[in-house]
Design an enzyme around this catalytic site. Sequence first.
Site, PDB file in Angstrom:
ATOM      1  N   HIS A  17    -156.535 -28.210 -31.699  1.00 55.62           N
ATOM      2  CA  HIS A  17    -156.358 -27.895 -33.119  1.00 55.62           C
ATOM      3  C   HIS A  17    -156.000 -29.167 -33.877  1.00 55.62           C
ATOM      4  O   HIS A  17    -155.970 -30.262 -33.303  1.00 55.62           O
ATOM      5  CB  HIS A  17    -155.333 -26.770 -33.313  1.00 55.62           C
ATOM      6  CG  HIS A  17    -153.936 -27.075 -32.858  1.00 55.62           C
ATOM      7  ND1 HIS A  17    -153.131 -28.004 -33.482  1.00 55.62           N
ATOM      8  CD2 HIS A  17    -153.192 -26.584 -31.831  1.00 55.62           C
ATOM      9  CE1 HIS A  17    -151.966 -28.046 -32.878  1.00 55.62           C
ATOM     10  NE2 HIS A  17    -151.977 -27.211 -31.855  1.00 55.62           N
ATOM     11  N   HIS A  20    -153.527 -31.866 -32.574  1.00 52.45           N
ATOM     12  CA  HIS A  20    -154.017 -32.800 -31.555  1.00 52.45           C
ATOM     13  C   HIS A  20    -154.860 -33.898 -32.202  1.00 52.45           C
ATOM     14  O   HIS A  20    -154.783 -35.067 -31.840  1.00 52.45           O
ATOM     15  CB  HIS A  20    -154.867 -32.072 -30.506  1.00 52.45           C
ATOM     16  CG  HIS A  20    -154.171 -30.897 -29.885  1.00 52.45           C
ATOM     17  ND1 HIS A  20    -154.663 -29.622 -29.968  1.00 52.45           N
ATOM     18  CD2 HIS A  20    -153.010 -30.806 -29.201  1.00 52.45           C
ATOM     19  CE1 HIS A  20    -153.840 -28.786 -29.349  1.00 52.45           C
ATOM     20  NE2 HIS A  20    -152.824 -29.485 -28.881  1.00 52.45           N
ATOM     21  N   CYS A 125    -139.381 -22.582 -19.366  1.00 49.96           N
ATOM     22  CA  CYS A 125    -140.467 -22.166 -20.280  1.00 49.96           C
ATOM     23  C   CYS A 125    -141.799 -22.635 -19.699  1.00 49.96           C
ATOM     24  O   CYS A 125    -142.057 -23.835 -19.624  1.00 49.96           O
ATOM     25  CB  CYS A 125    -140.301 -22.751 -21.683  1.00 49.96           C
ATOM     26  SG  CYS A 125    -141.752 -22.358 -22.713  1.00 49.96           S
ATOM     27  N   CYS A 128    -143.851 -24.880 -22.158  1.00 47.93           N
ATOM     28  CA  CYS A 128    -143.383 -26.276 -22.284  1.00 47.93           C
ATOM     29  C   CYS A 128    -143.466 -26.980 -20.942  1.00 47.93           C
ATOM     30  O   CYS A 128    -143.389 -28.200 -20.879  1.00 47.93           O
ATOM     31  CB  CYS A 128    -141.920 -26.346 -22.698  1.00 47.93           C
ATOM     32  SG  CYS A 128    -141.559 -25.840 -24.362  1.00 47.93           S
ATOM     33  N   CYS A 143    -137.427 -19.498 -25.830  1.00 50.57           N
ATOM     34  CA  CYS A 143    -137.740 -20.919 -25.973  1.00 50.57           C
ATOM     35  C   CYS A 143    -137.691 -21.289 -27.456  1.00 50.57           C
ATOM     36  O   CYS A 143    -138.294 -20.588 -28.280  1.00 50.57           O
ATOM     37  CB  CYS A 143    -139.146 -21.187 -25.423  1.00 50.57           C
ATOM     38  SG  CYS A 143    -139.793 -22.789 -25.941  1.00 50.57           S
ATOM     39  N   HIS A 146    -141.587 -22.108 -28.440  1.00 49.15           N
ATOM     40  CA  HIS A 146    -142.624 -21.082 -28.327  1.00 49.15           C
ATOM     41  C   HIS A 146    -142.144 -19.668 -28.653  1.00 49.15           C
ATOM     42  O   HIS A 146    -142.958 -18.747 -28.748  1.00 49.15           O
ATOM     43  CB  HIS A 146    -143.237 -21.120 -26.923  1.00 49.15           C
ATOM     44  CG  HIS A 146    -143.942 -22.410 -26.637  1.00 49.15           C
ATOM     45  ND1 HIS A 146    -143.342 -23.451 -25.962  1.00 49.15           N
ATOM     46  CD2 HIS A 146    -145.168 -22.834 -26.997  1.00 49.15           C
ATOM     47  CE1 HIS A 146    -144.203 -24.458 -25.897  1.00 49.15           C
ATOM     48  NE2 HIS A 146    -145.302 -24.123 -26.526  1.00 49.15           N
ATOM     49  N   LYS A 295    -144.278 -25.310 -37.510  1.00 51.02           N
ATOM     50  CA  LYS A 295    -145.147 -26.223 -36.772  1.00 51.02           C
ATOM     51  C   LYS A 295    -146.489 -25.510 -36.519  1.00 51.02           C
ATOM     52  O   LYS A 295    -146.501 -24.351 -36.108  1.00 51.02           O
ATOM     53  CB  LYS A 295    -144.494 -26.562 -35.428  1.00 51.02           C
ATOM     54  CG  LYS A 295    -145.352 -27.482 -34.589  1.00 51.02           C
ATOM     55  CD  LYS A 295    -144.840 -27.646 -33.169  1.00 51.02           C
ATOM     56  CE  LYS A 295    -145.744 -28.603 -32.413  1.00 51.02           C
ATOM     57  NZ  LYS A 295    -145.552 -28.601 -30.975  1.00 51.02           N
ATOM     58  N   LYS A 298    -150.664 -23.356 -31.344  1.00 48.74           N
ATOM     59  CA  LYS A 298    -151.484 -22.283 -30.803  1.00 48.74           C
ATOM     60  C   LYS A 298    -150.629 -21.031 -30.592  1.00 48.74           C
ATOM     61  O   LYS A 298    -151.039 -19.929 -30.920  1.00 48.74           O
ATOM     62  CB  LYS A 298    -152.083 -22.767 -29.474  1.00 48.74           C
ATOM     63  CG  LYS A 298    -152.936 -21.753 -28.779  1.00 48.74           C
ATOM     64  CD  LYS A 298    -154.258 -21.573 -29.484  1.00 48.74           C
ATOM     65  CE  LYS A 298    -155.013 -20.440 -28.828  1.00 48.74           C
ATOM     66  NZ  LYS A 298    -156.220 -20.091 -29.536  1.00 48.74           N
TER      67      LYS A 298
HETATM   68  N1  MSP Z   1    -149.517 -32.390 -22.212  1.00 46.47           N
HETATM   69  C1  MSP Z   1    -148.366 -32.718 -22.969  1.00 46.47           C
HETATM   70  C2  MSP Z   1    -148.279 -34.205 -23.227  1.00 46.47           C
HETATM   71  C3  MSP Z   1    -148.263 -35.055 -21.999  1.00 46.47           C
HETATM   72  S1  MSP Z   1    -148.271 -36.761 -22.378  1.00 46.47           S
HETATM   73  C4  MSP Z   1    -147.967 -37.526 -20.938  1.00 46.47           C
HETATM   74  C5  MSP Z   1    -148.416 -31.982 -24.304  1.00 46.47           C
HETATM   75  N2  MSP Z   1    -149.618 -31.561 -24.702  1.00 46.47           N
HETATM   76  S2  MSP Z   1    -149.907 -30.727 -26.037  1.00 46.47           S
HETATM   77  O1  MSP Z   1    -151.327 -30.534 -26.041  1.00 46.47           O
HETATM   78  O2  MSP Z   1    -149.087 -29.573 -26.106  1.00 46.47           O
HETATM   79  O3  MSP Z   1    -149.473 -31.618 -27.248  1.00 46.47           O
HETATM   80  C6  MSP Z   1    -149.770 -32.947 -27.286  1.00 46.47           C
HETATM   81  C7  MSP Z   1    -149.483 -33.579 -28.597  1.00 46.47           C
HETATM   82  O4  MSP Z   1    -150.246 -32.959 -29.642  1.00 46.47           O
HETATM   83  C8  MSP Z   1    -148.075 -33.517 -29.195  1.00 46.47           C
HETATM   84  O5  MSP Z   1    -147.127 -34.349 -28.739  1.00 46.47           O
HETATM   85  C9  MSP Z   1    -148.416 -34.010 -30.548  1.00 46.47           C
HETATM   86  O6  MSP Z   1    -148.682 -35.377 -30.432  1.00 46.47           O
HETATM   87  C10 MSP Z   1    -149.682 -33.269 -30.860  1.00 46.47           C
HETATM   88  N3  MSP Z   1    -149.396 -32.063 -31.622  1.00 46.47           N
HETATM   89  C11 MSP Z   1    -149.575 -30.759 -31.254  1.00 46.47           C
HETATM   90  N4  MSP Z   1    -149.250 -29.957 -32.293  1.00 46.47           N
HETATM   91  C12 MSP Z   1    -148.860 -30.711 -33.339  1.00 46.47           C
HETATM   92  C13 MSP Z   1    -148.488 -30.460 -34.675  1.00 46.47           C
HETATM   93  N5  MSP Z   1    -148.412 -29.241 -35.192  1.00 46.47           N
HETATM   94  N6  MSP Z   1    -148.226 -31.542 -35.449  1.00 46.47           N
HETATM   95  C14 MSP Z   1    -148.334 -32.818 -34.997  1.00 46.47           C
HETATM   96  N7  MSP Z   1    -148.688 -33.078 -33.765  1.00 46.47           N
HETATM   97  C15 MSP Z   1    -148.895 -32.053 -32.892  1.00 46.47           C
HETATM   98  O7  MSP Z   1    -147.390 -31.857 -24.945  1.00 46.47           O
END
Ligand code: MSP
Length: 505
Positions: A17, A20, A125, A128, A143, A146, A295, A298
């Site tokens: 989304h 990311h 969790c 997480c 959590c 979440h 925030k 998903k």
């Molecule tokens: N897999 C772990 C990270 C491991 S790094 C060694 C993880 N993955 S994640 O897919 O859940 O999220 C990764 C990153 O996506 C978050 O740290 C952030 O950088 C970004 N984001 C996800 N949702 C976000 C927002 N709503 N706003 C900004 N960034 C966000 O955590």
Amino acid sequence: MPYYVTTPIYYVNAEPHLGHAYTTIAADVLARHMRQRGEEVFFLTGTDEHGEPVAQAAERQGLEPRDLADKNAQRFRDLTEILNATNDFFIRTSDPEHEAEVQRVLQQVYDNGYVYEGTYEGWYCPRCADFKTDAELVDGNKCPIHLIELEREKEDNYFFKLSAFQEQLEQLYADRPDFVGPGVRYNEALSFIKGGLNDVSLTRARLRWGVTVPWDESQVFYVWFDALLNYYTALSYAREGEDLTDRFWPASVHLIGKDILKFHTVFWPAILMAAGIEVPRRVYVHGYLLMGEHKMSKSLGNVIDPFRIIELYGVDALRYYLLREVGFGQDGSVSPEGFETRYDTELANEYGNLVSRTANMIGRYCGGVVPEADTSSPLAADFDSARERLCAQIDAVELSAALDTIWQLVRRLNQYLQDEQPWKLVKDEAQAGRVPAILYAVAEGLRVVSLLLHPFMPDKTATVLAALGQDSFGLDAARFGAVGGGAEVGEIAPLFPRIESPTPA
Ligand code: MSP
């Protein structure tokens, strides 16, 4: 010094989304800017494929974890591509080379005496992939991220002696005030450390979907250690037949969201110290993209699909909007209305119009060729100091401030045109002679500003630069007056055409 920038690796338990896309865009801006400065750059992104979050999502969908990982890793690869990210490698933690390297490094941690057997009990969790303390729980036992009910888990596994690194971590933070940015996140990480470090679980006994622990094959590594190591392992196999570790390690900057601060600013340096590997130079933490007050995530079901926005408005508008709307390092709300406003008022009216007016006037008044003129324009000083400021802001990872520095130049050029009004001067015989110098200055300003803006909006600026006869992107050329007149200015279609906003589904 070579520049190595990373994004977090994304969980493949769900589709990508906008959150990311945000980190990937930011990292790409850094990588592109550093290449413009002539640095040797390595830019890494990828997917985090092991652990409960993925195993459970696969189970819910009736798939094997590997099949879900293959499917969603491809979606993240597609996202990387459509965002126009210039990553040098895309790591998947299911790559056999990564797995072997994780085993090698963590075996070293074991051999160095930082691992022991124990029993873990705590609130866990699965989304997480992290244990929560009693103080972190909300609404009883939910959590805080979440908002799902957590269960208490108890199991025998191996522990990493994080507590043994208390002093070394405090020393690291004392020696390197820029280890974590922005300052508020440095303080948060340091106070976590000063609060006293407990040992952490390094392995999982119940799970199969992970990297096997080499000294006890009945267990797999806790997904976070497997994941963090991606930043290091990738360098060993990203380029066939070559090990890039000596060239690019330690990483220049890990970009992360604030949700994963503890892992990157505490666990990560500690495990590297335990393995005898240098710690990264810097971790830079950005905030959340919010929908209203929440925030975007998903699990809360309030996500925006980046593929759809890009299809409608193009990738550059999205790249621009995210870094402009939300101060990099802080939380900020995004919305379709906010996006459309910036698209119309800033992209179409300020930059887009500046480009088309400049090209039109050069066409009409100068025979389509940028006039030769005296380069000592009153604009020169503003542009050259802006370039220096921009480089300092990028070094400090202040991406929104950097974009603002550039945008002030766009506004400066519009103001200059407004003040000089060349379209009136041409009609006045006594004044018409000034027009070539004015149009030279605007074209030259536009060339420089487009070079500075290039990492943020690579496609649109490349179109403008090509029309101005500039076909390389190095920052050396981003000095006002570096190029004289003579370029034939081609036709430029509107950069940001009006888009009918889609009717809500
Ligand atoms: N897999 C772990 C990270 C491991 S790094 C060694 C993880 N993955 S994640 O897919 O859940 O999220 C990764 C990153 O996506 C978050 O740290 C952030 O950088 C970004 N984001 C996800 N949702 C976000 C927002 N709503 N706003 C900004 N960034 C966000 O955590």
